[in-house]
Design a protein around this motif. Structure first.
Motif, short mmCIF file in Angstrom:
data_model
loop_
_atom_site.label_atom_id
_atom_site.label_comp_id
_atom_site.label_asym_id
_atom_site.label_seq_id
_atom_site.Cartn_x
_atom_site.Cartn_y
_atom_site.Cartn_z
N UNK A 1 0.26 -1.06 0.09
CA UNK A 1 -0.27 -0.04 0.32
C UNK A 1 0.91 1.45 -0.03
N UNK A 2 2.15 1.21 1.22
CA UNK A 2 2.68 2.72 0.72
C UNK A 2 3.57 2.57 -0.14
N UNK A 3 3.70 1.51 -1.54
CA UNK A 3 4.60 1.64 -2.34
C UNK A 3 4.43 2.05 -3.94
N UNK A 4 3.26 0.66 -3.54
CA UNK A 4 3.15 -0.18 -5.68
C UNK A 4 1.12 0.94 -5.85
N UNK A 5 0.88 1.53 -4.67
CA UNK A 5 -0.82 2.49 -4.82
C UNK A 5 -0.58 3.63 -5.44
N UNK A 6 0.80 3.96 -5.46
CA UNK A 6 1.08 5.54 -6.00
C UNK A 6 1.15 5.48 -7.48
N UNK B 1 9.09 0.35 -6.60
CA UNK B 1 9.55 -0.74 -7.35
C UNK B 1 8.42 -1.70 -7.39
N UNK B 2 8.54 -2.38 -7.75
CA UNK B 2 7.40 -3.73 -8.03
C UNK B 2 7.20 -4.47 -7.05
N UNK B 3 5.75 -4.43 -6.58
CA UNK B 3 6.01 -5.31 -5.07
C UNK B 3 5.86 -7.28 -5.84
#
Length: 498
Positions: free
Chosen positions: A72-77, A157-159
């Motif tokens: 949620x912190x990284x990918x949803x951006x 980055x790609x989770x």
């Protein structure tokens, strides 16, 4: 002039209050994240009951919740960044829409891709169930740690690639190099190159079409009445097919003909609604590019929400896929990857992504929306539509791609197109007609001219190179770093657990 001692004391107290408020803001998000993980532990404990493997399941649930927070912190951006950068949504509104759509996608349509997290990568993993459980926990923890670090430094980055690297590294540590399907790894690596280039190319093409069809016309409003409904129809059809083909696999698997029919019907409905809405809205607007761009605001918000829904449906498996494998293995006594998802497992991923987005998402949203290139409603809409189109085509071709790479590549492509056209315009205005047939190197006849030309060219850079290089560097090292980290975690954990 001497100041009153009372004023000095009040100023000192005010400074202390400001510092304490800043400290509270810095510690509130981590504190709430820890609270969420505590609730996850209690939820998992209540769901599995008093079983011999309850402690292991609870540990796995905590690690899965930690991974969900980082997704949620990284990918949803990637989904909300363009809309926020274009000022179509405020940050609170973007967080609210994304949280609802991510959770809805994960709960309603998530979980069908759990099996692909590990089964396609680990082909020779013939180990004891206890070791398999440690492989899954190590992969989850390593991937979550890597995504956490990337979020901390501001790199999207790609989770998916993070969890793939984690599973690969932990699998190698447990059973050697033969346990990994290297063909699938090479195909995934090939997608690193293809997906951002394809996303950038399609986004640049869409932006070029909007410029030719609408923004560069004399009567922009008249052109918008014709072409905005067409772009909305393409968006509606694309996301309808995207959701039918990928986002709703858990509840429904339509045939290719059915998917195409759904896309055509959605496109027709989208065109009809947009045709009426654009004509009514355009009456109040001036014949200016800035005003015409507002016609793309609602389609942009809808596309961002649809991307978030699909992201929740597909990428929730990155957090709870290994957890589901752990639960299945401990329940059946054999190492298993493919399994149905219990609701309590799915809910950890769904709510974890939403909580992570709300607590830690704004920083990466600003990076994607504001720190790569300047966006408006039209450019952001082209980036979102390009992401949906590219993922849909890749899915139809059976090519594994990263939504993160496509979305960032789309923003890059828009920035590079704007920069190219800006430089071309500069050349037309600054270079005389007779000089256009001269070698450009001969125009730098003196050091002063060379410096002036270089300075003018630098001013025409409309995409931040530092952001490009930093993000691409993070992409390249994601899989190997998460793999190495997972192997180290496995070796450490196995010393104490086995």
């Amino acid at each position: 002039m001497n100041r009153n001692p009372l004023d000095k004391e009040l100023q000192h107290i005010s400074g202390m209050n400001t510092a304490s408020q800043a400290l509270v803001q810095r510690t509130a998000a981590p504190g709430l994240a820890i609270l969420f993980l505590a609730l996850v532990a209690m939820w998992a404990s209540a769901s599995v009951g008093q079983t011999p493997a309850a402690v292991v399941v609870v540990i796995g649930a905590i690690v899965a919740g930690y991974m969900a927070l980082n997704i949620g912190a990284n990918d949803v951006a990637n989904n909300m960044g363009p809309a926020v950068g274009a000022r179509a949504l405020t940050m609170p509104a973007a967080l609210l829409i994304a949280a609802i759509c991510e959770a809805a996608g994960a709960l309603l349509a998530g979980g069908d891709v759990v099996e692909t997290v590990a089964s396609d990568l680990l082909v020779g993993l013939n180990i004891a169930p206890a070791s398999f459980v440690l492989v899954m926990i190590s992969a989850l923890l390593a991937a979550a740690m890597w995504v956490h670090l990337s979020t901390f430094i501001g790199a999207p980055v790609s989770t998916t690639h993070s969890i793939i690297g984690g599973v690969t590294g932990a699998g190698i540590a447990a059973a050697g190099l033969s346990a990994v399907s290297w063909t699938d790894i090479f195909i995934i690596a090939f997608g690193w190159v293809v997906s951002p280039i394809a996303g950038g190319a399609i986004a640049a093409l869409l932006l070029f079409l909007t410029q030719v069809a609408i923004t560069r016309r004399m009567d922009k409003l008249r052109a918008a009445r014709t072409w905005v409904p067409v772009f909305v129809a393409v968006m509606a059809g694309t996301f309808a097919m995207y959701l039918a083909d990928k986002g709703l696999q858990r509840v429904w698997t339509p045939s290719p003909f059915t998917t195409l029919t759904i896309g055509l019907l959605a496109a027709l409905i989208g065109w009809a609604i947009a045709f009426s809405g654009v004509r009514r809205r355009s009456i109040e607007l001036e014949n200016r590019k800035k005003h015409v761009a507002t016609l793309f605001r609602l389609p942009l918000i809808l596309s961002a929400g649809l991307l978030s829904f699909s992201h929740g449906a597909n990428d929730v498996a990155n957090a709870i896929g290994p957890l589901a494998a752990i639960v299945s293995t401990l329940s059946h006594g054999t190492a298993e990857v493919g399994t149905d998802l219990p609701f309590w497992v799915l809910s950890i991923g769904a709510f974890g992504i939403s909580v992570g987005l709300a607590l830690f998402g704004p920083r990466l949203i600003r990076t994607v929306g504001e720190q790569i290139t300047k966006l408006n409603e039209i450019r952001a809409f082209c980036a979102a539509l390009s992401t949906g189109l590219t993922v849909l085509v890749a899915s139809a071709l059976g090519m594994p791609v990263s939504t993160t790479h496509i979305a960032i590549g789309a923003v890059f492509g828009i920035g590079f197109l704007r920069e190219y056209r800006s430089r071309q315009e500069m050349m037309r205005k600054s270079v005389p007609i007779y000089a256009r047939f001269v070698d450009p190197r001969e125009l730098n006849a003196t050091p002063e001219m060379a410096f002036a030309n270089a300075r003018e060219a630098d001013h025409r850079r409309l995409i931040r190179r530092r952001s490009v290089y930093g993000i691409m560097g993070a992409w390249m090292v994601t899989l190997p770093c998460s793999a190495i980290l997972a192997a180290l975690v496995f070796f450490i954990v196995s010393k104490f657990a086995l």
